[in-house]
Design a protein around this motif. Structure first.
Motif, short mmCIF file in Angstrom:
data_model
loop_
_atom_site.label_atom_id
_atom_site.label_comp_id
_atom_site.label_asym_id
_atom_site.label_seq_id
_atom_site.Cartn_x
_atom_site.Cartn_y
_atom_site.Cartn_z
N LYS A 4 64.96 -58.42 -133.17
CA LYS A 4 64.88 -57.12 -132.51
C LYS A 4 66.20 -56.91 -131.77
CE LYS A 4 62.23 -54.40 -129.22
NZ LYS A 4 61.05 -54.38 -128.35
N MET A 5 66.90 -55.85 -132.14
CA MET A 5 68.17 -55.50 -131.50
C MET A 5 67.91 -54.37 -130.52
SD MET A 5 70.36 -57.53 -132.96
CE MET A 5 71.75 -56.83 -132.10
N ARG A 6 68.50 -54.48 -129.33
CA ARG A 6 68.40 -53.42 -128.33
C ARG A 6 69.81 -53.00 -127.95
NH1 ARG A 6 64.79 -54.79 -123.65
NH2 ARG A 6 64.64 -52.55 -123.56
N TYR A 7 70.04 -51.69 -127.91
CA TYR A 7 71.36 -51.13 -127.62
C TYR A 7 71.29 -50.32 -126.34
CZ TYR A 7 71.57 -52.25 -132.59
OH TYR A 7 71.48 -52.89 -133.80
N PHE A 8 72.32 -50.42 -125.51
CA PHE A 8 72.32 -49.75 -124.22
C PHE A 8 73.56 -48.89 -124.04
CE2 PHE A 8 69.58 -53.39 -123.82
CZ PHE A 8 68.52 -52.90 -123.08
N GLY A 9 73.41 -47.86 -123.20
CA GLY A 9 74.54 -47.02 -122.80
C GLY A 9 75.25 -46.36 -123.96
N LEU A 10 76.57 -46.43 -123.92
CA LEU A 10 77.41 -45.80 -124.93
C LEU A 10 77.13 -46.35 -126.33
CD1 LEU A 10 79.72 -43.84 -125.54
CD2 LEU A 10 81.32 -45.69 -125.05
N LEU A 11 76.72 -47.60 -126.42
CA LEU A 11 76.41 -48.19 -127.72
C LEU A 11 75.18 -47.53 -128.34
CD1 LEU A 11 77.03 -51.90 -126.74
CD2 LEU A 11 78.58 -50.39 -127.98
N ALA A 12 74.16 -47.26 -127.53
CA ALA A 12 72.97 -46.56 -128.03
C ALA A 12 73.35 -45.15 -128.48
CB ALA A 12 71.90 -46.50 -126.94
N GLU A 13 74.22 -44.49 -127.73
CA GLU A 13 74.67 -43.15 -128.12
C GLU A 13 75.47 -43.20 -129.42
OE1 GLU A 13 76.76 -41.09 -124.98
OE2 GLU A 13 75.30 -41.80 -123.50
N THR A 14 76.36 -44.17 -129.54
CA THR A 14 77.19 -44.30 -130.74
C THR A 14 76.34 -44.55 -131.98
OG1 THR A 14 79.06 -45.15 -129.46
CG2 THR A 14 79.04 -45.65 -131.81
N LEU A 15 75.36 -45.44 -131.86
CA LEU A 15 74.52 -45.80 -133.00
C LEU A 15 73.32 -44.86 -133.17
CD1 LEU A 15 74.52 -49.68 -132.61
CD2 LEU A 15 75.96 -48.27 -134.11
N GLN A 16 73.10 -44.00 -132.19
CA GLN A 16 72.00 -43.04 -132.20
C GLN A 16 70.63 -43.73 -132.31
OE1 GLN A 16 73.11 -40.18 -135.22
NE2 GLN A 16 74.41 -39.10 -133.75
N LYS A 17 70.53 -44.86 -131.63
CA LYS A 17 69.25 -45.59 -131.56
C LYS A 17 69.31 -46.55 -130.39
CE LYS A 17 70.49 -47.46 -135.65
NZ LYS A 17 70.15 -47.95 -136.95
N GLU A 18 68.16 -46.81 -129.82
CA GLU A 18 68.09 -47.75 -128.70
C GLU A 18 67.62 -49.13 -129.13
OE1 GLU A 18 65.79 -46.00 -125.58
OE2 GLU A 18 67.30 -44.46 -125.20
N GLU A 19 66.92 -49.19 -130.25
CA GLU A 19 66.50 -50.49 -130.76
C GLU A 19 66.16 -50.39 -132.23
OE1 GLU A 19 61.86 -51.09 -129.76
OE2 GLU A 19 63.19 -51.18 -128.03
N GLU A 20 66.14 -51.55 -132.87
CA GLU A 20 65.76 -51.65 -134.28
C GLU A 20 65.47 -53.10 -134.59
OE1 GLU A 20 68.89 -50.93 -137.19
OE2 GLU A 20 70.39 -51.70 -135.79
N ILE A 21 64.78 -53.32 -135.67
CA ILE A 21 64.55 -54.66 -136.20
C ILE A 21 65.48 -54.82 -137.39
CG2 ILE A 21 62.89 -56.24 -137.25
CD1 ILE A 21 62.10 -55.52 -134.41
N ILE A 22 66.29 -55.88 -137.37
CA ILE A 22 67.18 -56.13 -138.51
C ILE A 22 66.82 -57.48 -139.13
CG2 ILE A 22 69.06 -54.75 -137.53
CD1 ILE A 22 70.52 -57.44 -137.00
N THR A 23 67.11 -57.59 -140.40
CA THR A 23 66.98 -58.86 -141.10
C THR A 23 68.39 -59.41 -141.27
OG1 THR A 23 65.01 -58.09 -142.25
CG2 THR A 23 66.15 -59.99 -143.19
N THR A 24 68.59 -60.64 -140.87
CA THR A 24 69.93 -61.22 -140.91
C THR A 24 69.88 -62.66 -141.41
OG1 THR A 24 71.89 -61.73 -139.60
CG2 THR A 24 69.78 -61.90 -138.49
N LYS A 25 70.99 -63.10 -141.96
CA LYS A 25 71.16 -64.50 -142.33
C LYS A 25 71.99 -65.23 -141.28
CE LYS A 25 70.69 -63.78 -147.26
NZ LYS A 25 71.25 -63.93 -148.58
N ALA A 26 72.43 -64.49 -140.25
CA ALA A 26 73.23 -65.08 -139.18
C ALA A 26 72.44 -66.19 -138.50
CB ALA A 26 73.62 -64.01 -138.18
#
Length: 77
Positions: A4-26
């Motif tokens: 679960k990724m959460r984005y705040f402030g200018l980053l949320a505005e830039t990505l036009q979302k405050e959170e999302e679930i991503i699948t990663t191999k990281a």
């Protein structure tokens, strides 16, 4: 791994979302940061820190947890 990724402030505005679930191999914070920069090229020119488990600025070799947050620079007093 799903994270679960959460984005705040200018980053949320830039990505036009405050959170999302991503699948990663990281496996660690550094790998995730690189993956996010590829996934979202608009982050290339942004300064941000990744945080998890109440730790701002998680070390790049830190293993990933189930939730990660991206914060823009901030100052406090």
């Amino acid at each position: 791994m799903e994270i679960k990724m959460r984005y705040f402030g200018l980053l949320a505005e830039t990505l036009q979302k405050e959170e999302e679930i991503i699948t990663t191999k990281a496996k660690n914070i550094g790998d995730l940061k690189n993956e996010l920069l590829k996934r979202y090229p608009t982050l290339e020119n942004k300064t941000f820190v990744l945080a998890q488990q109440n730790s701002i600025k998680a070390e790049e070799e830190k293993l990933l947890e189930q939730e990660v947050a991206l914060f823009p620079p901030f100052s406090g007093g």
